[in-house]
Design an enzyme around this catalytic site. Structure first.
Site, PDB file in Angstrom:
ATOM      1  N   LYS A  35      46.665  31.721  38.025  1.00 35.05           N
ATOM      2  CA  LYS A  35      45.804  32.898  37.864  1.00 35.05           C
ATOM      3  C   LYS A  35      46.056  33.957  38.946  1.00 35.05           C
ATOM      4  O   LYS A  35      46.012  35.153  38.653  1.00 35.05           O
ATOM      5  CB  LYS A  35      44.333  32.500  37.831  1.00 35.05           C
ATOM      6  CG  LYS A  35      43.757  31.967  39.133  1.00 35.05           C
ATOM      7  CD  LYS A  35      42.288  31.603  38.972  1.00 35.05           C
ATOM      8  CE  LYS A  35      41.713  31.016  40.240  1.00 35.05           C
ATOM      9  NZ  LYS A  35      41.675  31.944  41.357  1.00 35.05           N
ATOM     10  N   THR A  36      46.322  33.517  40.191  1.00 33.41           N
ATOM     11  CA  THR A  36      46.572  34.498  41.252  1.00 33.41           C
ATOM     12  C   THR A  36      47.861  35.257  40.969  1.00 33.41           C
ATOM     13  O   THR A  36      47.939  36.475  41.165  1.00 33.41           O
ATOM     14  CB  THR A  36      46.646  33.798  42.624  1.00 33.41           C
ATOM     15  OG1 THR A  36      45.442  33.068  42.838  1.00 33.41           O
ATOM     16  CG2 THR A  36      46.816  34.807  43.744  1.00 33.41           C
ATOM     17  N   ASP A 223      37.780  37.788  40.488  1.00 34.81           N
ATOM     18  CA  ASP A 223      38.284  36.415  40.445  1.00 34.81           C
ATOM     19  C   ASP A 223      37.107  35.443  40.544  1.00 34.81           C
ATOM     20  O   ASP A 223      36.059  35.775  41.097  1.00 34.81           O
ATOM     21  CB  ASP A 223      39.251  36.204  41.612  1.00 34.81           C
ATOM     22  CG  ASP A 223      40.071  34.930  41.472  1.00 34.81           C
ATOM     23  OD1 ASP A 223      40.062  34.321  40.380  1.00 34.81           O
ATOM     24  OD2 ASP A 223      40.719  34.542  42.464  1.00 34.81           O
ATOM     25  N   GLU A 224      37.278  34.233  40.021  1.00 37.23           N
ATOM     26  CA  GLU A 224      36.247  33.182  40.092  1.00 37.23           C
ATOM     27  C   GLU A 224      34.905  33.691  39.545  1.00 37.23           C
ATOM     28  O   GLU A 224      33.842  33.499  40.140  1.00 37.23           O
ATOM     29  CB  GLU A 224      36.071  32.686  41.537  1.00 37.23           C
ATOM     30  CG  GLU A 224      37.347  32.228  42.224  1.00 37.23           C
ATOM     31  CD  GLU A 224      37.860  30.885  41.698  1.00 37.23           C
ATOM     32  OE1 GLU A 224      37.318  30.379  40.690  1.00 37.23           O
ATOM     33  OE2 GLU A 224      38.815  30.340  42.288  1.00 37.23           O
ATOM     34  N   GLN A 254      35.207  24.704  36.638  1.00 40.39           N
ATOM     35  CA  GLN A 254      35.234  24.700  38.105  1.00 40.39           C
ATOM     36  C   GLN A 254      34.006  25.399  38.695  1.00 40.39           C
ATOM     37  O   GLN A 254      34.029  25.849  39.837  1.00 40.39           O
ATOM     38  CB  GLN A 254      36.518  25.362  38.607  1.00 40.39           C
ATOM     39  CG  GLN A 254      37.778  24.618  38.191  1.00 40.39           C
ATOM     40  CD  GLN A 254      39.031  25.234  38.775  1.00 40.39           C
ATOM     41  OE1 GLN A 254      39.306  25.118  39.962  1.00 40.39           O
ATOM     42  NE2 GLN A 254      39.804  25.898  37.931  1.00 40.39           N
ATOM     43  N   ARG A 595      43.073  19.203  42.600  1.00 38.54           N
ATOM     44  CA  ARG A 595      43.687  19.701  43.842  1.00 38.54           C
ATOM     45  C   ARG A 595      45.042  19.029  44.066  1.00 38.54           C
ATOM     46  O   ARG A 595      45.857  19.515  44.845  1.00 38.54           O
ATOM     47  CB  ARG A 595      42.819  19.387  45.077  1.00 38.54           C
ATOM     48  CG  ARG A 595      41.427  19.998  45.137  1.00 38.54           C
ATOM     49  CD  ARG A 595      41.389  21.460  44.822  1.00 38.54           C
ATOM     50  NE  ARG A 595      41.156  21.681  43.391  1.00 38.54           N
ATOM     51  CZ  ARG A 595      41.466  22.787  42.731  1.00 38.54           C
ATOM     52  NH1 ARG A 595      42.062  23.768  43.343  1.00 38.54           N
ATOM     53  NH2 ARG A 595      41.203  22.904  41.442  1.00 38.54           N
TER      54      ARG A 595
END
Length: 642
Positions: A35-36, A223-224, A254, A595
């Protein structure tokens, strides 16, 4: 496509997200789905298509994420002539930027102080002391958390609370909060939640100011988005409603911050708010092995409140997840440290290993065993800016720029000792009603005048010198340097820390005075756990699962997988029956699993001592949610990593 794709070849969904230039866009981005990379290439393409870079806004939740985004955008566009960076930062830093520029319209001083969580708690404790309240009955941290939650719900002490005000606790909470707001106003200070709330108040009360910022930022990225609370939701909506070029990225799977007011329903309601929105789902994971994703999907599919998504990977299956059972927390920690030692001897870098746990208290025994194995480790969350000597130094900066900051003044008024005792302190601060207006004698006046001359001198330095030089002068003129240079080991450590602050301040020398100092104070107040990670340090990272969100490691240990601990029940076991809480705990476990790039270890202890009480534990139900064919037990483990 651009030549920039020589090193990044987007899949079809990523390409669509990057090339969608205008209108509302929701990118549902699974863990490790790039996504980044997508966000930064999208911003880069907007600029290449002729959008002015300074009209682009990108907001995220941590300085680490913002810095990574800035670096990637700069890397993509560094050859472009006349390129200036878009505004990329956290919600809180963005609101500081708005309020320092336009906050005067609602009475906010440009040099307002920012109270961190401990500062806010100190003010609340002072007020409770004035009210002669029992801290056991009215727990200060609980009061602070309730006030924080209320502000995030866009309430104030004048709001109609209805039923809660009928209880003694509710009435007292209201009085504490009212007094707290009065104190902050007098101090010309804002707490974390005010930064967000006051910005929304500013935009709501002054449509002309809102229009100015809408004109400045015509392209808004968040974002997020699943982590936004009500006030952040309104802030984003207000900014984007004129030009409707809003792109949000998020993943309900998440969403792990409901306890601090985040509402994942904001992402569910995106289509309602923006009916013409384009929805793009990123499902290909570039981080983890297929086996890890199979386990994560098996966990999260049990949740009902989610957008359908199934992560997949083109990587090989990878080694099985290893499950350890410890007789107690000591044996569990020993297994973790011994396995870490073996992998490090086998060629794994310590920085590629993370030990995750549900609550902070679990780290102590793990640290002890890491030390026994001579393994270098770092506990994430131990913040440099929270050390006493650093807070003392920063207090000199804050009160010099904002003389009404009584909290900072109290901190430094007699530190280092300058002969200002309690009586004189009370006279200066107006803390003793009987003496507040009493005239100071000649000796007292001399001490007071000397202090305020020092603060005036420091202010002059802050307004004329670069940040690095200004802090050097503060440390010398305040007497902190001489005070800590006392020949003791503790003094040497404290002195080295304030000298480290001088070194750190160099990065703020790019700003004109006093903007560099204001930016340093802002970053110090808004620092997150992830900002404490020392990139250059080759050490095993120990942290809570919450702190690990957004990070990745080759090897991940998840410790303490026991009913009541993970999933966490706190002090109330009945909370585990709450479906929404159970789903959030499951999302947290999903975050822990995703992770890992290559290998996961899970562990639990049959006996564990918590708050001095020895408990017998049942293994977490999350373990049994993982298909048996993806697991191996500790005595069967075969660790082969690339």
């Amino acid at each position: 496509m651009s030549k920039k794709y020589d090193t990044f070849t987007p899949n079809q969904s990523q390409k669509e997200a990057i090339l969608t230039q205008s209108g509302p866009v929701l990118i549902v981005a699974g863990a490790g789905s790039g996504k980044t990379m997508v966000l930064t290439h999208r911003i880069s393409h907007l600029i290449e298509w002729g959008v002015k870079s300074d009209s682009i806004l990108a907001i995220t939740f941590t300085n680490k994420a913002a810095d990574e985004m800035k670096n990637r955008v700069f890397s993509l566009l560094r050859e472009k002539q006349g390129f200036s960076s878009p505004w990329i930062g956290t919600f809180h830093s963005f609101c500081v930027f708005i309020l320092r520029s336009s906050g005067g319209a609602i009475g906010i001083n440009k040099n307002f102080s920012i109270l961190d969580e401990e500062d806010s708690l100190s003010v609340i404790k002072e007020i409770m002391k004035e009210f002669s309240l029992d801290p056991k009955k009215f727990e200060p941290r609980k009061i602070r958390n309730i006030i924080s939650r209320r502000k995030n719900e866009m309430q104030n002490p004048k709001s109609d609370f209805g039923e809660p005000l009928k209880s003694d606790f509710g009435r007292m909470l209201f009085e504490i909060w009212r007094k707290y707001e009065e104190r902050l106003l007098k101090m010309k200070a804002l707490d974390f939640d005010d930064l967000l709330l006051k910005t929304v108040v500013l935009f709501t009360k002054h449509p002309d100011i809102l229009r100015d910022w809408q004109e400045k930022f015509k392209y808004v990225h968040v974002d997020e988005y699943q982590d936004t609370n009500l006030v952040q939701y309104h802030l984003v909506k207000l900014l984007a409603e004129k030009y409707r070029n809003i792109c949000v990225v998020g993943d309900i799977d998440q969403a792990i911050y409901s306890w601090r007011g985040a509402d994942f329903r904001n992402i569910l309601h995106f289509e309602r708010d923006w009916p013409d929105a384009k929805i793009i789902t990123l499902e290909e994971n570039y981080r983890s092995t297929k086996l890890i994703l199979d386990a994560a999907n098996a966990i999260i599919v049990k949740n009902k409140a989610r957008l359908p998504k199934n992560l997949y990977s083109k990587k090989m299956s990878g080694p099985k997840i290893t499950l350890f059972e410890g007789a107690n927390e000591e044996e569990e920690a020993k297994l973790i440290s011994e396995m870490s030692r073996e992998m490090i001897r086998g060629g794994i870098n310590p920085r590629d290993i993370a030990v995750l746990y549900r609550t902070n208290f679990q780290s102590r025994i793990i640290e002890e065993k890491m030390l026994a194995e001579n393994i270098s480790y770092q506990v994430i969350g131990v913040k440099f800016y929270e050390r006493k000597e650093i807070k003392d130094t920063l207090a000199y900066l804050k009160v010099s720029l904002n003389r009404e900051d009584m909290l900072s003044l109290k901190r430094i008024i007699n530190f280092p000792p300058r002969g200002i005792g309690k009586v004189l302190l009370a006279k200066i601060l107006g803390g003793l009603p009987a003496q507040a207006d009493a005239e100071l004698n000649l000796k007292e006046n001399a001490k007071k005048d000397e202090l305020f001359r020092l603060l005036d001198e420091i202010k002059e330095n802050l307004e004329t010198e670069k940040a690095n030089e200004a802090i050097k002068l503060v440390i010398k003129k305040s007497g902190l340097e001489n005070y800590f240079d006392d020949g003791t080991e503790e003094g040497e450590i404290r002195l080295s820390n304030i000298r480290e602050l001088v070194t750190l301040a160099k990065r703020y020398d790019i700003f004109n005075p006093p903007e560099g100092i204001l930016k340093l104070l802002e970053d110090a107040a808004l620092m997150s756990d992830q900002d404490t990670i020392k990139k250059e340090e080759n050490s095993v990272k120990l942290m809570t699962v919450h702190a690990a969100k957004g990070l990745e490691f080759k090897v991940v240990f998840v410790a303490g997988l026991e009913e009541g601990l993970f999933p966490h029940a706190g002090l109330d076991a009945a909370r585990l029956d709450d479906e929404s809480r159970q789903e959030e705990e499951r999302r947290l476990f999903y975050v822990a699993l995703t992770r890992a790039k290559e290998k996961i270890f899970l562990s639990y202890a049959i006996f564990r001592t918590i708050f001095g009480e020895r408990r017998i534990n049942m293994p977490s139900k999350f373990i049994s949610d993982i298909p048996e064919d993806l697991l191996e037990h500790g005595d069967e483990a075969v660790i082969i990593l690339e």
